[in-house]
Design a protein around this motif. Structure first.
Motif, mmCIF file in Angstrom:
data_model
loop_
_atom_site.group_PDB
_atom_site.id
_atom_site.type_symbol
_atom_site.label_atom_id
_atom_site.label_comp_id
_atom_site.label_asym_id
_atom_site.label_seq_id
_atom_site.Cartn_x
_atom_site.Cartn_y
_atom_site.Cartn_z
ATOM 1 N N LEU A 91 0.815 -1.215 0.000
ATOM 2 C CA LEU A 91 0.000 0.000 0.000
ATOM 3 C C LEU A 91 0.846 1.262 0.000
ATOM 4 O O LEU A 91 0.341 2.356 0.250
ATOM 5 C CB LEU A 91 -0.937 0.003 1.213
ATOM 6 C CG LEU A 91 -1.934 -1.154 1.284
ATOM 7 C CD1 LEU A 91 -2.742 -1.076 2.569
ATOM 8 C CD2 LEU A 91 -2.859 -1.150 0.076
ATOM 9 N N TRP B 153 -0.079 4.683 -1.478
ATOM 10 C CA TRP B 153 -1.109 5.519 -0.869
ATOM 11 C C TRP B 153 -0.584 6.321 0.317
ATOM 12 O O TRP B 153 -1.368 6.961 1.016
ATOM 13 C CB TRP B 153 -2.277 4.648 -0.398
ATOM 14 C CG TRP B 153 -2.989 3.960 -1.506
ATOM 15 C CD1 TRP B 153 -2.900 2.646 -1.857
ATOM 16 C CD2 TRP B 153 -3.905 4.539 -2.438
ATOM 17 N NE1 TRP B 153 -3.699 2.370 -2.928
ATOM 18 C CE2 TRP B 153 -4.329 3.520 -3.320
ATOM 19 C CE3 TRP B 153 -4.408 5.835 -2.621
ATOM 20 C CZ2 TRP B 153 -5.225 3.740 -4.340
ATOM 21 C CZ3 TRP B 153 -5.313 6.051 -3.647
ATOM 22 C CH2 TRP B 153 -5.711 5.015 -4.494
ATOM 23 N N GLN C 126 -12.098 9.578 -0.632
ATOM 24 C CA GLN C 126 -11.532 8.319 -1.122
ATOM 25 C C GLN C 126 -12.576 7.205 -1.148
ATOM 26 O O GLN C 126 -12.248 6.066 -1.503
ATOM 27 C CB GLN C 126 -10.364 7.885 -0.217
ATOM 28 C CG GLN C 126 -9.205 8.858 -0.160
ATOM 29 C CD GLN C 126 -8.352 8.828 -1.414
ATOM 30 O OE1 GLN C 126 -8.598 8.048 -2.335
ATOM 31 N NE2 GLN C 126 -7.343 9.682 -1.464
ATOM 32 N N LYS D 80 -13.969 5.863 1.482
ATOM 33 C CA LYS D 80 -13.615 4.914 2.528
ATOM 34 C C LYS D 80 -14.356 5.230 3.832
ATOM 35 O O LYS D 80 -14.976 6.273 3.975
ATOM 36 C CB LYS D 80 -12.102 4.912 2.769
ATOM 37 C CG LYS D 80 -11.297 4.461 1.556
ATOM 38 C CD LYS D 80 -11.607 3.019 1.187
ATOM 39 C CE LYS D 80 -10.793 2.535 -0.011
ATOM 40 N NZ LYS D 80 -11.268 3.116 -1.277
ATOM 41 N N THR E 273 -2.284 5.732 5.704
ATOM 42 C CA THR E 273 -2.376 6.126 4.301
ATOM 43 C C THR E 273 -3.397 7.227 4.053
ATOM 44 O O THR E 273 -4.252 7.524 4.878
ATOM 45 C CB THR E 273 -2.710 4.938 3.363
ATOM 46 O OG1 THR E 273 -4.106 4.635 3.423
ATOM 47 C CG2 THR E 273 -1.915 3.701 3.716
ATOM 48 N N ASN E 274 -3.307 7.773 2.839
ATOM 49 C CA ASN E 274 -4.266 8.786 2.394
ATOM 50 C C ASN E 274 -5.670 8.214 2.240
ATOM 51 O O ASN E 274 -6.662 8.952 2.304
ATOM 52 C CB ASN E 274 -3.817 9.378 1.051
ATOM 53 C CG ASN E 274 -2.478 10.072 1.162
ATOM 54 O OD1 ASN E 274 -2.171 10.688 2.179
ATOM 55 N ND2 ASN E 274 -1.654 9.955 0.133
ATOM 56 N N LEU E 275 -5.762 6.899 2.008
ATOM 57 C CA LEU E 275 -7.078 6.280 1.873
ATOM 58 C C LEU E 275 -7.911 6.477 3.131
ATOM 59 O O LEU E 275 -9.137 6.561 3.076
ATOM 60 C CB LEU E 275 -6.931 4.782 1.592
ATOM 61 C CG LEU E 275 -6.389 4.369 0.227
ATOM 62 C CD1 LEU E 275 -6.170 2.868 0.196
ATOM 63 C CD2 LEU E 275 -7.334 4.804 -0.882
ATOM 64 N N TYR E 276 -7.235 6.528 4.267
ATOM 65 C CA TYR E 276 -7.937 6.616 5.547
ATOM 66 C C TYR E 276 -7.592 7.890 6.299
ATOM 67 O O TYR E 276 -7.513 7.906 7.515
ATOM 68 C CB TYR E 276 -7.661 5.365 6.382
ATOM 69 C CG TYR E 276 -8.373 4.160 5.812
ATOM 70 C CD1 TYR E 276 -9.720 3.952 6.052
ATOM 71 C CD2 TYR E 276 -7.703 3.258 4.991
ATOM 72 C CE1 TYR E 276 -10.392 2.870 5.510
ATOM 73 C CE2 TYR E 276 -8.364 2.170 4.445
ATOM 74 C CZ TYR E 276 -9.706 1.974 4.709
ATOM 75 O OH TYR E 276 -10.378 0.908 4.164
ATOM 76 N N ARG F 10 -1.488 3.338 -8.039
ATOM 77 C CA ARG F 10 -2.817 3.513 -7.458
ATOM 78 C C ARG F 10 -3.896 3.120 -8.452
ATOM 79 O O ARG F 10 -4.890 2.477 -8.088
ATOM 80 C CB ARG F 10 -3.005 4.963 -7.003
ATOM 81 C CG ARG F 10 -2.228 5.321 -5.750
ATOM 82 C CD ARG F 10 -2.717 6.628 -5.147
ATOM 83 N NE ARG F 10 -2.376 7.785 -5.958
ATOM 84 C CZ ARG F 10 -1.279 8.505 -5.815
ATOM 85 N NH1 ARG F 10 -0.393 8.207 -4.872
ATOM 86 N NH2 ARG F 10 -1.057 9.559 -6.583
ATOM 87 N N GLU G 165 -6.714 -0.052 -8.103
ATOM 88 C CA GLU G 165 -8.148 0.212 -8.116
ATOM 89 C C GLU G 165 -8.897 -0.618 -9.143
ATOM 90 O O GLU G 165 -10.134 -0.625 -9.156
ATOM 91 C CB GLU G 165 -8.403 1.696 -8.401
ATOM 92 C CG GLU G 165 -7.974 2.625 -7.265
ATOM 93 C CD GLU G 165 -8.005 4.089 -7.677
ATOM 94 O OE1 GLU G 165 -8.119 4.353 -8.891
ATOM 95 O OE2 GLU G 165 -7.903 4.941 -6.789
#
Length: 394
Positions: free
Chosen positions: A48, A51, A112, A114, A122-125, A281, A285
């Motif tokens: 990951l 991210w 994101q 999420k 990460t940036n996702l969270y 990324r 996806e």
């Protein structure tokens, strides 16, 4: 303050970074006394990494002493000893009020797509600074932090931040109850606690699967029958033999995306990790990027009309499922991040029991100063030196 920061694939450093401060009325500042390395932290190493930004602070298993609170924080005060859940939740939104704290609508990372924001993940969270540091800013501190007594070592309570509630949820999601048969795939920290919790909640037979001798031995200590997956040709078939040809009532996949035995997915992960972040990324996806060996074993080893609990982290968007078999066999699948605060009232009496039935104090194999965090990641990832769980002491 000192903090563990991401510098690139397989590269961490311990740097001086600015001290955190109160930014919102519901914030608190906690001085870390212990902060653990989680198996999901290892995913940042090479899966990951696209991210996460260089310099981001890692870590999401914290506990310590409250130093300062915002004006809207009344449930804790400076001097309190607290454990901080890995997911950040408000306690009052539609999702939280129904026990789905990992989907908190106040902290959801909607940009994101999420769920609730996570510390150090990460940036996702949400790119929230993590807990492998000397101090941690805790958002939503009016709800999140869990006050704990001061009469036990940190390790008695530290794992309430993540791995005990995660394991508890995994067992509950597998519908394990008095007299059940259960299998746990993967005997890292979450898998170890899943074994113990399943036995504690009355499972008659718990079958634990791994390849690391120290992990198998520890699971046997808590009443599991074990399978060394390097010593059998077919783990699912072996589980069927051990359950009189029926399969287990519930099975827990505590391995996730890094399972061994998936060479094609492993090659894809390795190739994606070497690409520039925007390209990597995009690939993550749109492809089935997970190593699915453990999940496939779970699909085959559960009995008809049984339940599969996926608690190991998966990240692919197009992973192939054997839908014909799953439908024909009437299998239930549950999964997701642990709703930490949902389970605390159930878990706390077990954790504070002087008999320590879950063995919270015997899971940690390595205590290291914060400066040695990169070494801790290395031995944890590669299962060196009998490593099962690393706790950092800032």
């Amino acid at each position: 303050m000192k903090a563990v920061t991401f510098q690139g694939p397989h590269t961490l450093s311990v740097d001086q970074v600015p001290d955190p401060s109160i930014q919102q009325p519901t914030d608190a500042i906690v001085r870390m006394t212990s902060t653990a390395i989680c198996g999901s932290d290892l995913h940042l190493y090479d899966i990951l990494g696209m991210w996460i930004n260089k310099g981001d602070i890692l870590g999401h298993e914290p506990m310590g002493i409250v130093e300062e609170v915002g004006p809207d924080v009344t449930q804790i005060k400076p001097g309190d000893r607290v454990v901080v859940p890995f997911n950040i939740s408000c306690g009052h939104c539609w999702m939280c009020s129904r026990g789905f704290m990992a989907q908190c609508e106040t902290t959801q990372v909607t940009g994101q797509g999420k769920g609730a924001a996570l510390f150090g993940y990460t940036n996702l969270y949400g790119a929230v600074p993590g807990a492998q540091a000397e101090y941690l800013r805790v958002p939503q501190a009016h709800f999140g932090p869990i006050k704990v007594p001061s009469d036990h070592p940190d390790e008695r309570f530290l794992f309430l931040s993540d791995i005990i509630p995660t394991a508890w949820q995994s067992v509950k999601y597998a519908d394990i109850e008095q007299g059940s048969t259960c299998a746990v795939l993967g005997l890292g920290p979450v898998g170890q606690f899943a074994v113990r919790i399943a036995r504690h909640l009355g499972a008659e037979q718990v079958i634990a699967v791994d390849s690391v001798p120290e992990r198998l031995e520890l699971a046997r200590k808590y009443g599991a029958e074990t399978i060394d997956d390097t010593m059998v040709d077919d783990v699912a078939a072996t589980i069927f033999e051990m359950t009189h040809g029926r399969g287990v009532d519930g099975i827990i996949d505590a391995v996730g995306m890094e399972a061994h035995g998936s060479p094609i997915q492993a090659a894809m992960l390795g190739a994606a990790g070497k690409l520039p972040d925007p390209i990597a990324r995009k690939i993550s996806e749109s492809i089935g990027m997970d190593r699915m060996a453990a999940m496939r074993t779970a699909f085959r080893a559960v009995r008809r009309a049984g339940t599969i609990s996926l608690i190991g982290v998966y990240g692919g968007q197009a992973d192939p499922f054997p839908m014909l078999d799953l439908f024909d066999r009437g299998v239930t699948i549950r999964m997701g991040q642990a709703h930490v605060k949902r389970w605390i009232d159930d878990i706390m009496p077990v954790v504070i029991d002087d008999a320590d039935p879950l063995g919270t104090e015997d899971l940690t194999t390595h205590q290291l100063p914060l400066d040695e965090a990169p070494h801790g990641y290395e031995i944890f990832k590669h299962k060196k030196d009998g490593c099962i769980k690393v706790v950092l002491k800032p």
